[in-house]
Design a protein around this motif. Structure first.
Motif, PDB file in Angstrom:
ATOM      1  N   ALA A  13       0.818  -1.206   0.000  1.00  0.00           N
ATOM      2  CA  ALA A  13       0.000   0.000   0.000  1.00  0.00           C
ATOM      3  C   ALA A  13       0.850   1.254   0.000  1.00  0.00           C
ATOM      4  CB  ALA A  13      -0.900  -0.001   1.237  1.00  0.00           C
ATOM      5  N   GLU A  36      -9.620   9.726  -5.066  1.00  0.00           N
ATOM      6  CA  GLU A  36      -9.616   8.259  -5.068  1.00  0.00           C
ATOM      7  C   GLU A  36     -10.998   7.694  -5.380  1.00  0.00           C
ATOM      8  OE1 GLU A  36      -7.124   6.144  -5.099  1.00  0.00           O
ATOM      9  OE2 GLU A  36      -5.864   7.936  -5.176  1.00  0.00           O
ATOM     10  N   ASP A  41      -8.242   2.971 -11.542  1.00  0.00           N
ATOM     11  CA  ASP A  41      -7.279   1.887 -11.352  1.00  0.00           C
ATOM     12  C   ASP A  41      -6.747   1.923  -9.916  1.00  0.00           C
ATOM     13  OD1 ASP A  41      -5.545  -0.180 -11.832  1.00  0.00           O
ATOM     14  OD2 ASP A  41      -3.993   1.093 -12.731  1.00  0.00           O
ATOM     15  N   PRO A  42      -7.640   1.677  -8.935  1.00  0.00           N
ATOM     16  CA  PRO A  42      -7.253   1.902  -7.537  1.00  0.00           C
ATOM     17  C   PRO A  42      -6.274   0.863  -6.994  1.00  0.00           C
ATOM     18  CG  PRO A  42      -9.466   0.991  -7.669  1.00  0.00           C
ATOM     19  CD  PRO A  42      -9.017   1.205  -9.076  1.00  0.00           C
ATOM     20  N   THR A  43      -5.366   1.331  -6.161  1.00  0.00           N
ATOM     21  CA  THR A  43      -4.474   0.442  -5.398  1.00  0.00           C
ATOM     22  C   THR A  43      -4.622   0.829  -3.929  1.00  0.00           C
ATOM     23  OG1 THR A  43      -2.660   1.996  -5.749  1.00  0.00           O
ATOM     24  CG2 THR A  43      -2.793   0.100  -7.252  1.00  0.00           C
ATOM     25  N   PRO A  44      -4.306  -0.096  -3.004  1.00  0.00           N
ATOM     26  CA  PRO A  44      -4.559   0.191  -1.580  1.00  0.00           C
ATOM     27  C   PRO A  44      -3.791   1.422  -1.084  1.00  0.00           C
ATOM     28  CG  PRO A  44      -4.075  -2.131  -1.913  1.00  0.00           C
ATOM     29  CD  PRO A  44      -3.791  -1.456  -3.219  1.00  0.00           C
ATOM     30  N   ASP A  46      -3.237   3.498   2.687  1.00  0.00           N
ATOM     31  CA  ASP A  46      -3.477   3.695   4.119  1.00  0.00           C
ATOM     32  C   ASP A  46      -3.182   5.151   4.435  1.00  0.00           C
ATOM     33  OD1 ASP A  46      -4.053   1.040   4.485  1.00  0.00           O
ATOM     34  OD2 ASP A  46      -2.036   0.512   5.187  1.00  0.00           O
ATOM     35  N   ALA A 150     -13.436   1.772  -0.938  1.00  0.00           N
ATOM     36  CA  ALA A 150     -13.015   0.540  -0.253  1.00  0.00           C
ATOM     37  C   ALA A 150     -11.503   0.359  -0.213  1.00  0.00           C
ATOM     38  CB  ALA A 150     -13.677  -0.654  -0.931  1.00  0.00           C
ATOM     39  N   HIS A 151     -10.784   0.921  -1.183  1.00  0.00           N
ATOM     40  CA  HIS A 151      -9.336   0.667  -1.211  1.00  0.00           C
ATOM     41  C   HIS A 151      -8.542   1.656  -0.336  1.00  0.00           C
ATOM     42  CE1 HIS A 151      -9.836   3.840  -4.241  1.00  0.00           C
ATOM     43  NE2 HIS A 151      -8.556   4.113  -4.098  1.00  0.00           N
ATOM     44  N   VAL A 152      -9.269   2.560   0.338  1.00  0.00           N
ATOM     45  CA  VAL A 152      -8.579   3.531   1.204  1.00  0.00           C
ATOM     46  C   VAL A 152      -8.985   3.295   2.655  1.00  0.00           C
ATOM     47  CG1 VAL A 152      -8.122   5.962   1.686  1.00  0.00           C
ATOM     48  CG2 VAL A 152      -8.629   5.244  -0.663  1.00  0.00           C
ATOM     49  N   ASP A 153      -7.968   3.162   3.510  1.00  0.00           N
ATOM     50  CA  ASP A 153      -8.208   2.969   4.937  1.00  0.00           C
ATOM     51  C   ASP A 153      -7.695   4.205   5.676  1.00  0.00           C
ATOM     52  OD1 ASP A 153      -8.943   1.326   7.232  1.00  0.00           O
ATOM     53  OD2 ASP A 153      -6.794   1.266   7.658  1.00  0.00           O
TER      54      ASP A 153
END
Ligand SMILES: Cc1cc2nc3c(=O)[nH]c(=O)nc-3n(C[C@H](O)[C@H](O)[C@H](O)COP(=O)(O)OP(=O)(O)OC[C@H]3O[C@@H](n4cnc5c(N)ncnc54)[C@H](O)[C@@H]3O)c2cc1C
Length: 256
Positions: A13, A36, A41-44, A46, A150-153
């Motif tokens: 991430a 985002e 083309d989302p990637t994780p 944090d 969903a891919h962002v915490d």
């Protein structure tokens, strides 16, 4: 023991640390999440927001301050959102001004004792208390976090950052509880950092001490103790800015 400290490491991430959860840190977070939310083309990712004060309001706008301390902007002029007038790359996501936000939930806000008397009086041309603005900013922050794709915490740390060290391609961010976050990006949104006393302030401190007087140095009013000044004493205030107004309120109106 360094080995015992909680450590958040960079895996696959991107790890973004935002130092400071005041209005600027909140605005940056909202913009990252807005971008985002349309990333094809989302990637994780944090995101860690670090601030010892509540995220959204931060130190300046925290709710735990005298309700007599006000903003110097009218409620219609205060917004944390983009609209069609905003020159910005990325999605425009409108939201309420402070005036609109209060109008939409005045009954709910009037339940809070510290702002109960103020809420019914608020109009678009009112100057709101910082306690009321605090609730708006905290809501903006929570609303932004709730909107995270969903891919962002997003994680909040109620701590201070005490050091940032470059390590190759990453930076290690050290918190005051010993925790360490390995970051790919660090954003500093610290507002006006505290300063050490300048020579003039040191001299005034010594003068006051030598003459049995009380000297209160520069600082954010809500962090200073007005009770060190007894009722009825003559007071000399240097400066006619925001802090002057705060001191007038704390030494006069708040004492009846
Ligand atoms: C008394 C006062 C009244 C004001 N009134 C108005 C007004 O009416 N209208 C207006 O538009 N502006 C006003 N301002 C200006 C104010 O600075 C901005 O509105 C706004 O707060 C700036 O946002 P910021 O996020 O950049 O900084 P801040 O609000 O200062 O937020 C910075 C945050 O960073 C955190 N931080 C700092 N160092 C660290 C660290 N090492 N680790 C973790 N966290 C850290 C702090 O705790 C703080 O919460 C006022 C300022 C003051 C001091």
């Amino acid at each position: 023991m360094p080995g015992d400290r909680p450590r958040t490491s960079v895996g696959t991430a991107a790890v973004i640390v935002i130092v400071g959860g005041g209005p600027r840190g909140t605005g940056v977070l909202e913009r990252i999440l807005a971008h985002e939310s349309v990333n094809a083309d989302p990637t994780p990712i944090d995101i860690h927001v670090v601030d010892p004060y509540p995220a959204g309001a931060g130190r300046i706008w925290r709710g735990s301050q005298a309700p007599l301390l006000w903003m110097n902007s009218t409620t219609a002029d205060v917004t944390m959102f983009t609209d069609e007038t905003t020159a910005v790359i990325g999605p425009v996501l409108p939201g309420p001004t402070l005036a609109e936000w209060v109008a939409e939930r005045s009954a709910e806000l009037a339940e809070f004792p510290e702002i109960a008397a103020e809420v019914p009086t608020i109009t678009p041309s009112s100057f709101a208390s910082r306690s009321l603005q605090s609730r708006y900013l905290n809501w903006v922050f929570e609303t932004a976090v709730d909107s995270a794709p969903a891919h962002v915490d997003v994680r909040v740390h109620r701590r201070s950052v005490v050091d940032i060290v470059n390590v190759g391609e990453t930076q290690t961010v050290h918190l005051d509880d010993g925790a360490v976050i390995d970051a790919t990006t660090v954003l500093l949104a610290q507002g006006h950092p505290d300063a050490l006393p300048a020579p003039r302030e040191t001299a005034l401190t010594s003068f006051a001490s030598d003459h049995g007087l009380t000297y209160v140095g520069p600082g954010y009013t809500a962090d200073l103790d007005a009770d060190v000044i007894p009722d009825g004493e003559p007071v000399l205030i240097a400066g006619l800015g925001l802090a002057f107004i705060d001191w007038m309120v704390l030494l006069a109106e708040s004492r009846g």
